[in-house]
Design an enzyme around this catalytic site. Structure first.
Site, PDB file in Angstrom:
ATOM      1  N   ASP A  31       0.829  -1.099   0.044  1.00  0.00           N
ATOM      2  CA  ASP A  31      -0.151   0.038   0.190  1.00  0.00           C
ATOM      3  C   ASP A  31       0.791   1.370   0.000  1.00  0.00           C
ATOM      4  O   ASP A  31       1.987   1.447   0.558  1.00  0.00           O
ATOM      5  CB  ASP A  31      -0.971   0.096   1.407  1.00  0.00           C
ATOM      6  CG  ASP A  31      -1.968   0.926   1.272  1.00  0.00           C
ATOM      7  OD1 ASP A  31      -3.275   0.367   0.983  1.00  0.00           O
ATOM      8  OD2 ASP A  31      -1.809   2.083   0.991  1.00  0.00           O
ATOM      9  N   ILE A  32       0.791   2.207  -0.905  1.00  0.00           N
ATOM     10  CA  ILE A  32       1.261   3.391  -0.909  1.00  0.00           C
ATOM     11  C   ILE A  32       1.145   4.403   0.390  1.00  0.00           C
ATOM     12  O   ILE A  32       2.138   5.178   0.545  1.00  0.00           O
ATOM     13  CB  ILE A  32       0.781   4.217  -2.166  1.00  0.00           C
ATOM     14  CG1 ILE A  32       1.974   5.290  -2.626  1.00  0.00           C
ATOM     15  CG2 ILE A  32      -0.342   5.077  -1.865  1.00  0.00           C
ATOM     16  CD1 ILE A  32       1.544   5.618  -4.212  1.00  0.00           C
ATOM     17  N   ASN A  88     -13.072  -3.220   2.588  1.00  0.00           N
ATOM     18  CA  ASN A  88     -13.975  -2.357   2.743  1.00  0.00           C
ATOM     19  C   ASN A  88     -14.761  -2.329   1.499  1.00  0.00           C
ATOM     20  O   ASN A  88     -14.312  -2.418   0.317  1.00  0.00           O
ATOM     21  CB  ASN A  88     -13.424  -0.965   2.676  1.00  0.00           C
ATOM     22  CG  ASN A  88     -12.552  -0.787   3.905  1.00  0.00           C
ATOM     23  OD1 ASN A  88     -13.070  -1.110   5.117  1.00  0.00           O
ATOM     24  ND2 ASN A  88     -11.454  -0.028   3.930  1.00  0.00           N
ATOM     25  N   GLY A  94     -15.654   3.234   3.859  1.00  0.00           N
ATOM     26  CA  GLY A  94     -14.201   3.413   3.676  1.00  0.00           C
ATOM     27  C   GLY A  94     -13.654   3.178   2.496  1.00  0.00           C
ATOM     28  O   GLY A  94     -12.305   3.502   2.224  1.00  0.00           O
ATOM     29  N   GLN A  95     -14.300   2.616   1.552  1.00  0.00           N
ATOM     30  CA  GLN A  95     -13.771   2.044   0.234  1.00  0.00           C
ATOM     31  C   GLN A  95     -13.609   3.298  -0.570  1.00  0.00           C
ATOM     32  O   GLN A  95     -14.367   4.166  -0.536  1.00  0.00           O
ATOM     33  CB  GLN A  95     -14.573   1.150  -0.518  1.00  0.00           C
ATOM     34  CG  GLN A  95     -13.848   0.449  -1.603  1.00  0.00           C
ATOM     35  CD  GLN A  95     -14.909  -0.502  -2.227  1.00  0.00           C
ATOM     36  OE1 GLN A  95     -16.042  -0.734  -2.306  1.00  0.00           O
ATOM     37  NE2 GLN A  95     -14.330  -1.216  -3.319  1.00  0.00           N
ATOM     38  N   HIS A 101     -10.227  -5.283  -3.015  1.00  0.00           N
ATOM     39  CA  HIS A 101      -8.770  -5.688  -2.762  1.00  0.00           C
ATOM     40  C   HIS A 101      -9.026  -6.106  -1.303  1.00  0.00           C
ATOM     41  O   HIS A 101      -9.881  -5.415  -0.369  1.00  0.00           O
ATOM     42  CB  HIS A 101      -7.916  -4.223  -2.750  1.00  0.00           C
ATOM     43  CG  HIS A 101      -8.415  -3.116  -2.343  1.00  0.00           C
ATOM     44  ND1 HIS A 101      -9.630  -2.364  -2.981  1.00  0.00           N
ATOM     45  CD2 HIS A 101      -8.352  -2.260  -0.880  1.00  0.00           C
ATOM     46  CE1 HIS A 101      -9.672  -1.466  -2.506  1.00  0.00           C
ATOM     47  NE2 HIS A 101      -9.305  -1.125  -1.045  1.00  0.00           N
ATOM     48  N   HIS A 103      -6.977  -5.800   2.219  1.00  0.00           N
ATOM     49  CA  HIS A 103      -5.718  -5.188   3.092  1.00  0.00           C
ATOM     50  C   HIS A 103      -5.387  -6.282   3.966  1.00  0.00           C
ATOM     51  O   HIS A 103      -6.093  -6.898   4.645  1.00  0.00           O
ATOM     52  CB  HIS A 103      -6.330  -4.115   3.974  1.00  0.00           C
ATOM     53  CG  HIS A 103      -6.832  -2.641   3.262  1.00  0.00           C
ATOM     54  ND1 HIS A 103      -5.992  -1.728   3.056  1.00  0.00           N
ATOM     55  CD2 HIS A 103      -8.131  -2.763   2.748  1.00  0.00           C
ATOM     56  CE1 HIS A 103      -6.856  -0.957   2.487  1.00  0.00           C
ATOM     57  NE2 HIS A 103      -7.968  -1.420   2.196  1.00  0.00           N
TER      58      HIS A 103
HETATM   59  P1  5GP Z   1      -9.547   1.389   0.452  1.00  0.00           P
HETATM   60  O1  5GP Z   1     -10.019   2.839   1.041  1.00  0.00           O
HETATM   61  O2  5GP Z   1     -10.386   1.533  -1.037  1.00  0.00           O
HETATM   62  O3  5GP Z   1     -10.184   0.152   1.381  1.00  0.00           O
HETATM   63  O4  5GP Z   1      -8.125   1.063   0.198  1.00  0.00           O
HETATM   64  C1  5GP Z   1      -7.396   1.939  -0.759  1.00  0.00           C
HETATM   65  C2  5GP Z   1      -6.117   1.508  -0.531  1.00  0.00           C
HETATM   66  O5  5GP Z   1      -5.363   1.784  -1.693  1.00  0.00           O
HETATM   67  C3  5GP Z   1      -5.766   2.797   0.609  1.00  0.00           C
HETATM   68  O6  5GP Z   1      -5.002   2.094   1.700  1.00  0.00           O
HETATM   69  C4  5GP Z   1      -4.698   3.532  -0.072  1.00  0.00           C
HETATM   70  O7  5GP Z   1      -3.661   3.877   0.577  1.00  0.00           O
HETATM   71  C5  5GP Z   1      -4.131   2.535  -1.304  1.00  0.00           C
HETATM   72  N1  5GP Z   1      -3.838   3.232  -2.592  1.00  0.00           N
HETATM   73  C6  5GP Z   1      -4.462   4.153  -3.296  1.00  0.00           C
HETATM   74  N2  5GP Z   1      -3.703   4.631  -4.383  1.00  0.00           N
HETATM   75  C7  5GP Z   1      -2.715   3.835  -4.399  1.00  0.00           C
HETATM   76  C8  5GP Z   1      -1.540   3.686  -5.336  1.00  0.00           C
HETATM   77  O8  5GP Z   1      -1.587   4.424  -6.496  1.00  0.00           O
HETATM   78  N3  5GP Z   1      -0.828   2.568  -5.154  1.00  0.00           N
HETATM   79  C9  5GP Z   1      -0.782   1.929  -3.950  1.00  0.00           C
HETATM   80  N4  5GP Z   1       0.247   0.781  -3.856  1.00  0.00           N
HETATM   81  N5  5GP Z   1      -1.838   1.983  -3.249  1.00  0.00           N
HETATM   82  C10 5GP Z   1      -2.731   3.020  -3.429  1.00  0.00           C
END
Ligand code: 5GP
Ligand code: ZN
Length: 113
Positions: A31-32, A88, A94-95, A101, A103
């Site tokens: 994750d970034i 999520n 929180g998605q 994906h 986590h």
């Molecule tokens: P969500 O909030 O949808 O459950 O999780 C999305 C995740 O994707 C977040 O933890 C966010 O930091 C990660 N993310 C968003 N953009 C990027 C990206 O460009 N590269 C990577 N490696 N992770 C990303």
């Protein structure tokens, strides 16, 4: 392929990512913006928006994503410290990236719920 989808682009190698492993159906990358010392995202190559939109025909790919979690845990020695998995589904939960994906996070303390 939904080319405007960030995670589809990562899966296709069209956007950069720190990839842990990939196979025919699944990609795992760091994750970034990690919220734990280890924070990996496991995704299907197939564009599935969320668990809410997955279909019975996705059963095999959903299983492979979960086996990707298993592989992540073993590759990074997360079995003994333990790891938390979160999916999520929907903006309200929180998605923020609308490509399914999981986590996989480890290396810090967690509270519940
Ligand atoms: P969500 O909030 O949808 O459950 O999780 C999305 C995740 O994707 C977040 O933890 C966010 O930091 C990660 N993310 C968003 N953009 C990027 C990206 O460009 N590269 C990577 N490696 N992770 C990303
Ligand atoms: Zn996608």
């Amino acid at each position: 392929m939904t080319t405007e989808c960030l995670f589809c682009r990562i899966a296709a190698g069209e956007a950069p990512a720190d990839v842990l492993f990939e196979d025919r159906d699944v990609v795992a990358f760091h994750d970034i913006r990690p919220v734990a010392p280890t924070h990996v995202l496991v995704i299907p190559r197939k564009h599935i928006t969320s668990l809410a939109t997955s279909e019975p025909d996705d059963r095999e790919i959903l299983g492979k994503v979960m086996l990707g979690v298993h592989r992540t845990a073993h590759l990074l020695d997360l079995v003994e410290p333990g790891f938390r998995t979160i999916v999520n589904s929907g903006r309200g939960a929180g998605q923020t990236v609308f490509h399914l994906h999981v986590h996989v996070m480890s290396g810090r303390a967690w509270t519940w719920p």
